[in-house]
Scaffold this active site. Structure first.
Site, PDB file in Angstrom:
ATOM      1  N   PHE A   1      47.211  31.708  45.641  1.00  0.00           N
ATOM      2  CA  PHE A   1      47.227  29.997  44.971  1.00  0.00           C
ATOM      3  C   PHE A   1      47.240  30.058  43.608  1.00  0.00           C
ATOM      4  O   PHE A   1      46.804  29.092  43.061  1.00  0.00           O
ATOM      5  CB  PHE A   1      46.213  29.176  45.742  1.00  0.00           C
ATOM      6  CG  PHE A   1      45.980  29.745  47.273  1.00  0.00           C
ATOM      7  CD1 PHE A   1      46.734  28.863  48.076  1.00  0.00           C
ATOM      8  CD2 PHE A   1      45.048  30.629  47.702  1.00  0.00           C
ATOM      9  CE1 PHE A   1      46.557  29.361  49.556  1.00  0.00           C
ATOM     10  CE2 PHE A   1      44.957  30.809  49.150  1.00  0.00           C
ATOM     11  CZ  PHE A   1      45.743  30.295  49.847  1.00  0.00           C
TER      12      PHE A   1
ATOM     13  N   SER B   1      46.359  37.393  41.584  1.00  0.00           N
ATOM     14  CA  SER B   1      45.712  37.249  40.149  1.00  0.00           C
ATOM     15  C   SER B   1      45.328  38.854  39.538  1.00  0.00           C
ATOM     16  O   SER B   1      45.746  39.017  38.271  1.00  0.00           O
ATOM     17  CB  SER B   1      44.402  36.471  40.060  1.00  0.00           C
ATOM     18  OG  SER B   1      43.420  37.115  40.982  1.00  0.00           O
TER      19      SER B   1
ATOM     20  N   GLY C   1      37.509  36.119  53.709  1.00  0.00           N
ATOM     21  CA  GLY C   1      38.033  34.882  53.412  1.00  0.00           C
ATOM     22  C   GLY C   1      36.889  33.885  53.092  1.00  0.00           C
ATOM     23  O   GLY C   1      35.879  33.905  53.461  1.00  0.00           O
TER      24      GLY C   1
ATOM     25  N   SER D   1      29.666  38.512  46.035  1.00  0.00           N
ATOM     26  CA  SER D   1      29.656  38.592  44.607  1.00  0.00           C
ATOM     27  C   SER D   1      28.037  38.890  44.326  1.00  0.00           C
ATOM     28  O   SER D   1      27.646  39.485  43.374  1.00  0.00           O
ATOM     29  CB  SER D   1      30.035  37.092  44.090  1.00  0.00           C
ATOM     30  OG  SER D   1      29.708  36.998  42.500  1.00  0.00           O
TER      31      SER D   1
ATOM     32  N   HIS E   1      34.467  28.112  46.981  1.00  0.00           N
ATOM     33  CA  HIS E   1      34.292  26.717  46.522  1.00  0.00           C
ATOM     34  C   HIS E   1      33.224  25.948  46.568  1.00  0.00           C
ATOM     35  O   HIS E   1      32.953  24.424  46.404  1.00  0.00           O
ATOM     36  CB  HIS E   1      35.737  26.039  46.522  1.00  0.00           C
ATOM     37  CG  HIS E   1      36.761  26.444  45.803  1.00  0.00           C
ATOM     38  ND1 HIS E   1      38.057  25.889  45.937  1.00  0.00           N
ATOM     39  CD2 HIS E   1      36.939  27.457  45.020  1.00  0.00           C
ATOM     40  CE1 HIS E   1      38.755  26.531  45.181  1.00  0.00           C
ATOM     41  NE2 HIS E   1      38.260  27.466  44.560  1.00  0.00           N
TER      42      HIS E   1
ATOM     43  N   HIS F   1      39.097  29.244  37.991  1.00  0.00           N
ATOM     44  CA  HIS F   1      40.347  28.728  38.581  1.00  0.00           C
ATOM     45  C   HIS F   1      39.867  27.470  39.376  1.00  0.00           C
ATOM     46  O   HIS F   1      38.723  27.316  39.772  1.00  0.00           O
ATOM     47  CB  HIS F   1      40.854  29.691  39.703  1.00  0.00           C
ATOM     48  CG  HIS F   1      42.367  29.409  39.891  1.00  0.00           C
ATOM     49  ND1 HIS F   1      42.774  29.412  41.091  1.00  0.00           N
ATOM     50  CD2 HIS F   1      43.389  28.744  39.138  1.00  0.00           C
ATOM     51  CE1 HIS F   1      43.891  28.870  41.271  1.00  0.00           C
ATOM     52  NE2 HIS F   1      44.367  28.652  40.212  1.00  0.00           N
ATOM     53  N   ASP F   2      40.804  26.596  39.835  1.00  0.00           N
ATOM     54  CA  ASP F   2      40.556  25.597  40.481  1.00  0.00           C
ATOM     55  C   ASP F   2      39.777  24.354  39.674  1.00  0.00           C
ATOM     56  O   ASP F   2      38.802  23.766  40.499  1.00  0.00           O
ATOM     57  CB  ASP F   2      40.163  25.781  41.791  1.00  0.00           C
ATOM     58  CG  ASP F   2      41.021  26.517  42.405  1.00  0.00           C
ATOM     59  OD1 ASP F   2      42.274  26.463  42.737  1.00  0.00           O
ATOM     60  OD2 ASP F   2      40.842  27.563  42.993  1.00  0.00           O
TER      61      ASP F   2
HETATM   62 MG    MG Z   1      41.789  29.564  43.387  1.00  0.00          MG
END
Ligand code: MG
Length: 203
Positions: free
Chosen positions: A13, A45, A68, A117, A137, A162-163
């Protein structure tokens, strides 16, 4: 920028403009320290950052549990049936990630860390030139990523997120929240926003 692979052929994405920015940031920090990304997924990325590492004799640590994020799970909006391990009954993006590294000839500069993480950070003790946060997120996931990794970024190094959606109508708040944390910490100055990729520099 020759990536040695067509990034559009890799699931993911990341916009090409965002990828190009990551590549140039990674080129810049080669003398400061290694790069680290959270949320590698299928390696889109990764190829931008790792290509810079290959050219500048640097290393990329690529952290992802490869099961995921929330939105990738069965029945969710971004679920990809190709990445579902039927035997395990779980998502598995690691096979695809590894395939990307082999095709892009980047195996020798990327250290895949298949863990959350938080676990990967637990005994971490290495200063970094750049951190790219593109993990879960949820509020908790984003906070964990920021608090675990941002302190390792060396002066002159970069934090890329990102995002990041400044307008709440455009997307979720968690990445924007940590962007604001970084901005207000006094440790970073805002450099740029490419599409949804926010870049801050460690002072
Ligand atoms: Mg992203």
């Amino acid at each position: 920028m020759d990536l040695g692979i067509d990034p559009q052929a890799i699931k993911g994405f990341l916009d090409p403009e965002e990828g190009a920015r990551l590549y140039s940031l990674a080129c810049e920090v080669a003398d400061i320290g290694p790069c680290l990304e959270i949320g590698s997924y299928c390696g889109k990325s990764t190829v931008y950052i790792a290509r810079a590492c290959l050219e500048r004799d640097n290393v990329l640590f690529a952290i992802d549990h490869h099961r995921g994020s929330e939105e990738h799970q069965l029945g969710e909006q971004y679920h990809d049936a190709d990445l579902f391990d039927n035997q395990a009954g779980l998502m598995d993006s690691f096979r695809e990630f590894r395939k990307t590294l082999i095709l892009a000839k980047l195996v020798d500069v990327v250290v895949p860390v298949v863990a959350t993480s938080a676990l990967a950070a637990r005994y971490w003790n290495t200063r970094l030139g750049m951190v790219f946060i593109d993990g879960g997120h949820s509020w908790e996931a984003a906070q964990t990523d920021y608090r675990s990794w941002a302190p390792w970024i060396q002066p002159g190094g970069y934090l890329a997120i990102h995002d990041v959606f400044p307008n709440p109508d455009d997307g979720g708040r968690a990445p924007f929240d940590i962007y604001q944390l970084a901005e207000q910490s006094g440790l970073f100055t805002v450099q740029s926003m490419s599409k949804t990729l926010a870049v801050l520099k460690r002072v």
